[in-house]
Structures are given as C-alpha cells and as structure tokens.
Design a protein around this motif. Structure first.
Motif, PDB file in Angstrom:
ATOM      1  N   ARG A  42     -25.542   4.266  37.353  1.00  0.00           N
ATOM      2  CA  ARG A  42     -25.084   3.492  36.201  1.00  0.00           C
ATOM      3  C   ARG A  42     -25.965   2.249  36.152  1.00  0.00           C
ATOM      4  O   ARG A  42     -26.019   1.472  37.113  1.00  0.00           O
ATOM      5  N   ILE A  43     -26.641   2.062  35.031  1.00  0.00           N
ATOM      6  CA  ILE A  43     -27.516   0.908  34.825  1.00  0.00           C
ATOM      7  C   ILE A  43     -26.762  -0.086  33.954  1.00  0.00           C
ATOM      8  O   ILE A  43     -26.200   0.284  32.927  1.00  0.00           O
ATOM      9  N   ARG A  44     -26.758  -1.356  34.377  1.00  0.00           N
ATOM     10  CA  ARG A  44     -26.087  -2.413  33.610  1.00  0.00           C
ATOM     11  C   ARG A  44     -27.065  -3.563  33.407  1.00  0.00           C
ATOM     12  O   ARG A  44     -27.635  -4.089  34.352  1.00  0.00           O
ATOM     13  N   LEU A  45     -27.251  -3.915  32.139  1.00  0.00           N
ATOM     14  CA  LEU A  45     -28.101  -5.041  31.751  1.00  0.00           C
ATOM     15  C   LEU A  45     -27.214  -6.068  31.067  1.00  0.00           C
ATOM     16  O   LEU A  45     -26.495  -5.743  30.128  1.00  0.00           O
ATOM     17  N   GLN A  46     -27.252  -7.297  31.574  1.00  0.00           N
ATOM     18  CA  GLN A  46     -26.524  -8.397  30.950  1.00  0.00           C
ATOM     19  C   GLN A  46     -27.547  -9.395  30.423  1.00  0.00           C
ATOM     20  O   GLN A  46     -28.421  -9.845  31.169  1.00  0.00           O
ATOM     21  N   LEU A  47     -27.448  -9.702  29.142  1.00  0.00           N
ATOM     22  CA  LEU A  47     -28.363 -10.642  28.500  1.00  0.00           C
ATOM     23  C   LEU A  47     -27.583 -11.858  28.041  1.00  0.00           C
ATOM     24  O   LEU A  47     -26.472 -11.732  27.510  1.00  0.00           O
ATOM     25  N   TYR A  48     -28.180 -13.026  28.230  1.00  0.00           N
ATOM     26  CA  TYR A  48     -27.564 -14.278  27.821  1.00  0.00           C
ATOM     27  C   TYR A  48     -28.355 -14.825  26.641  1.00  0.00           C
ATOM     28  O   TYR A  48     -29.554 -15.068  26.755  1.00  0.00           O
ATOM     29  N   ARG A  49     -27.668 -14.963  25.518  1.00  0.00           N
ATOM     30  CA  ARG A  49     -28.312 -15.297  24.252  1.00  0.00           C
ATOM     31  C   ARG A  49     -27.869 -16.651  23.732  1.00  0.00           C
ATOM     32  O   ARG A  49     -26.686 -16.992  23.742  1.00  0.00           O
ATOM     33  N   ASP A  50     -28.836 -17.449  23.273  1.00  0.00           N
ATOM     34  CA  ASP A  50     -28.563 -18.696  22.570  1.00  0.00           C
ATOM     35  C   ASP A  50     -28.081 -18.317  21.175  1.00  0.00           C
ATOM     36  O   ASP A  50     -28.801 -17.670  20.414  1.00  0.00           O
ATOM     37  N   CYS A  51     -26.869 -18.701  20.833  1.00  0.00           N
ATOM     38  CA  CYS A  51     -26.291 -18.311  19.540  1.00  0.00           C
ATOM     39  C   CYS A  51     -26.988 -18.951  18.347  1.00  0.00           C
ATOM     40  O   CYS A  51     -26.761 -18.541  17.212  1.00  0.00           O
ATOM     41  N   ASN A  52     -27.855 -19.914  18.581  1.00  0.00           N
ATOM     42  CA  ASN A  52     -28.647 -20.488  17.499  1.00  0.00           C
ATOM     43  C   ASN A  52     -29.916 -19.678  17.245  1.00  0.00           C
ATOM     44  O   ASN A  52     -30.669 -19.978  16.332  1.00  0.00           O
ATOM     45  N   GLY A  53     -30.160 -18.653  18.051  1.00  0.00           N
ATOM     46  CA  GLY A  53     -31.319 -17.780  17.877  1.00  0.00           C
ATOM     47  C   GLY A  53     -30.919 -16.508  17.131  1.00  0.00           C
ATOM     48  O   GLY A  53     -29.810 -16.385  16.636  1.00  0.00           O
ATOM     49  N   ILE A  54     -31.824 -15.545  17.108  1.00  0.00           N
ATOM     50  CA  ILE A  54     -31.544 -14.297  16.405  1.00  0.00           C
ATOM     51  C   ILE A  54     -30.525 -13.468  17.174  1.00  0.00           C
ATOM     52  O   ILE A  54     -30.327 -13.646  18.372  1.00  0.00           O
ATOM     53  N   SER A  94     -14.858 -25.146  18.599  1.00  0.00           N
ATOM     54  CA  SER A  94     -15.742 -24.167  17.972  1.00  0.00           C
ATOM     55  C   SER A  94     -17.138 -24.217  18.595  1.00  0.00           C
ATOM     56  O   SER A  94     -17.638 -25.286  18.938  1.00  0.00           O
ATOM     57  N   THR A  95     -17.756 -23.049  18.758  1.00  0.00           N
ATOM     58  CA  THR A  95     -19.123 -22.968  19.267  1.00  0.00           C
ATOM     59  C   THR A  95     -20.022 -22.366  18.188  1.00  0.00           C
ATOM     60  O   THR A  95     -19.541 -21.838  17.186  1.00  0.00           O
ATOM     61  N   ALA A  96     -21.311 -22.413  18.409  1.00  0.00           N
ATOM     62  CA  ALA A  96     -22.263 -21.823  17.464  1.00  0.00           C
ATOM     63  C   ALA A  96     -22.132 -20.303  17.425  1.00  0.00           C
ATOM     64  O   ALA A  96     -22.595 -19.657  16.494  1.00  0.00           O
ATOM     65  N   CYS A  97     -21.490 -19.714  18.426  1.00  0.00           N
ATOM     66  CA  CYS A  97     -21.360 -18.257  18.482  1.00  0.00           C
ATOM     67  C   CYS A  97     -20.328 -17.731  17.491  1.00  0.00           C
ATOM     68  O   CYS A  97     -20.469 -16.621  16.986  1.00  0.00           O
ATOM     69  N   GLY A  98     -19.306 -18.500  17.250  1.00  0.00           N
ATOM     70  CA  GLY A  98     -18.259 -17.986  16.381  1.00  0.00           C
ATOM     71  C   GLY A  98     -17.799 -18.954  15.330  1.00  0.00           C
ATOM     72  O   GLY A  98     -16.768 -18.775  14.714  1.00  0.00           O
ATOM     73  N   GLY A  99     -18.551 -19.985  15.119  1.00  0.00           N
ATOM     74  CA  GLY A  99     -18.098 -20.977  14.158  1.00  0.00           C
ATOM     75  C   GLY A  99     -19.147 -21.992  13.828  1.00  0.00           C
ATOM     76  O   GLY A  99     -20.311 -21.667  13.635  1.00  0.00           O
ATOM     77  N   THR A 100     -18.722 -23.229  13.838  1.00  0.00           N
ATOM     78  CA  THR A 100     -19.577 -24.307  13.358  1.00  0.00           C
ATOM     79  C   THR A 100     -20.040 -25.236  14.466  1.00  0.00           C
ATOM     80  O   THR A 100     -20.531 -26.319  14.192  1.00  0.00           O
ATOM     81  N   GLY A 101     -19.884 -24.836  15.711  1.00  0.00           N
ATOM     82  CA  GLY A 101     -20.295 -25.687  16.822  1.00  0.00           C
ATOM     83  C   GLY A 101     -21.790 -25.892  16.870  1.00  0.00           C
ATOM     84  O   GLY A 101     -22.567 -25.162  16.253  1.00  0.00           O
ATOM     85  N   GLN A 102     -22.186 -26.879  17.635  1.00  0.00           N
ATOM     86  CA  GLN A 102     -23.598 -27.242  17.729  1.00  0.00           C
ATOM     87  C   GLN A 102     -24.381 -26.284  18.610  1.00  0.00           C
ATOM     88  O   GLN A 102     -25.554 -26.031  18.366  1.00  0.00           O
ATOM     89  N   TYR A 103     -23.758 -25.746  19.655  1.00  0.00           N
ATOM     90  CA  TYR A 103     -24.464 -24.835  20.555  1.00  0.00           C
ATOM     91  C   TYR A 103     -23.510 -23.735  21.001  1.00  0.00           C
ATOM     92  O   TYR A 103     -22.300 -23.821  20.812  1.00  0.00           O
ATOM     93  N   GLY A 104     -24.085 -22.705  21.600  1.00  0.00           N
ATOM     94  CA  GLY A 104     -23.264 -21.606  22.090  1.00  0.00           C
ATOM     95  C   GLY A 104     -24.091 -20.602  22.865  1.00  0.00           C
ATOM     96  O   GLY A 104     -25.291 -20.464  22.647  1.00  0.00           O
ATOM     97  N   VAL A 105     -23.426 -19.910  23.801  1.00  0.00           N
ATOM     98  CA  VAL A 105     -24.077 -18.907  24.629  1.00  0.00           C
ATOM     99  C   VAL A 105     -23.201 -17.654  24.647  1.00  0.00           C
ATOM    100  O   VAL A 105     -21.998 -17.740  24.881  1.00  0.00           O
ATOM    101  N   GLU A 106     -23.826 -16.510  24.402  1.00  0.00           N
ATOM    102  CA  GLU A 106     -23.136 -15.221  24.478  1.00  0.00           C
ATOM    103  C   GLU A 106     -23.687 -14.404  25.630  1.00  0.00           C
ATOM    104  O   GLU A 106     -24.881 -14.466  25.915  1.00  0.00           O
ATOM    105  N   LYS A 107     -22.812 -13.630  26.261  1.00  0.00           N
ATOM    106  CA  LYS A 107     -23.233 -12.646  27.255  1.00  0.00           C
ATOM    107  C   LYS A 107     -23.055 -11.272  26.621  1.00  0.00           C
ATOM    108  O   LYS A 107     -21.963 -10.909  26.202  1.00  0.00           O
TER     109      LYS A 107
END
Length: 153
Positions: A42-54, A94-107
């Motif tokens: 089982r291969i698992r890749l976790q990526l951490y994304r800046d929500c202000n990016g694509i 609120s974060t940039a990932c789901g709203g109007t926040g200034q920054y945010g990080v998604e996994k």
C-alpha cells in the motif's frame, strides 16, 4: 479613428504579452509504503498544500523502479482524503482553505496498491516529484522555481 487605433493596439499588446504562471503551492510531502502481502504494497502519499496556491488533483502519479529488474514505471494513486490543518488561535476562525482567511494549509492523502514482480530485485525506489515549491519557504533559493522530490527505498 486615432482613439480606435490606440484601443486596438492596446488590446493587441495585452493579448500577446506572455505571462509566466507558477504553481507555487507545495509546502511538504510524505511518502510511505506498507507491505500487505508478498510483493504487494500500500503506497501512501501525503501532500501539504498552501491554500493560496493552485488546487491539487484527485490523483497523483508515483514512480517505482529497480535497476536489477529493469523496471521503471508509474502507479496512479487516488485521493482518499483532504483536511484543513491550518493552525488557528480561535475555534471557528476562517482559513484560506475554506473561507476568507489570510492563509491556510491542506493535507491531501493519496493511496494505491503496488504489485511488484515476485522474487525480483532488492533495489526498489519509490518516488514522487512535482513543480513548484512554495515561495514562503525561506531556506531555499527561489523556491517557486524548484521541484519537490521525495523518495522511499
């Protein structure tokens, strides 16, 4: 007529100007494998994304190779989860990932099953790479122009 010509020249200039776009969204990654049966992992890749990016896609391509076996191929992993992991001071902020926040990080979590040829090779390398790193990274020179590469042996 002079104003119309100036307007046409301005529009032409705007349409023909080349703009370079950078996908500066990758903040980190983790690549793991787990043996679930002989030759099956089982291969698992976790990526951490800046929500202000694509946005990231729903699949990720991971390379696996063995020089001993003459194998160099890819497996497509499917996205199995995504969570906003932005540290916030107040509950409900609120974060940039789901709203109007200034920054945010998604996994983002991707998984797939890799079947390796039986009895073949002890030099397997599993890897993933993509462009481009996040400009907020301060210990790299021009990180937005650098690929992210991660491997597991």
């Amino acid at each position: 007529m002079k104003h119309f010509l100036r307007f046409v020249v301005s529009v032409f200039t705007l349409l023909t100007t080349v703009h370079e776009t950078k996908a500066t969204h990758l903040m980190g990654a983790d690549l793991q494998y787990e043996c679930i049966a002989p030759g099956q992992y089982r291969i698992r890749l976790q990526l951490y994304r800046d929500c202000n990016g694509i946005a990231l896609g729903t699949t990720a391509s991971v390379n696996y190779q063995s020089t001993q076996c003459g194998v160099n191929s890819n497996i497509t992993l499917q996205q199995v989860g995504m969570v906003d992991i932005t540290p916030v001071c107040q509950q409900g902020t609120s974060t940039a990932c789901g709203g109007t926040g200034q920054y945010g990080v998604e996994k983002h979590i991707y998984e797939g099953i890799l079947n390796l040829p039986p009895g073949c090779g002890t030099d397997w390398v599993i890897s993933w790479n993509n462009c481009c790193r996040n400009y907020a990274i301060t210990n790299l020179l021009n990180p937005g122009n650098q690929d992210m590469y991660i491997e597991s042996c």
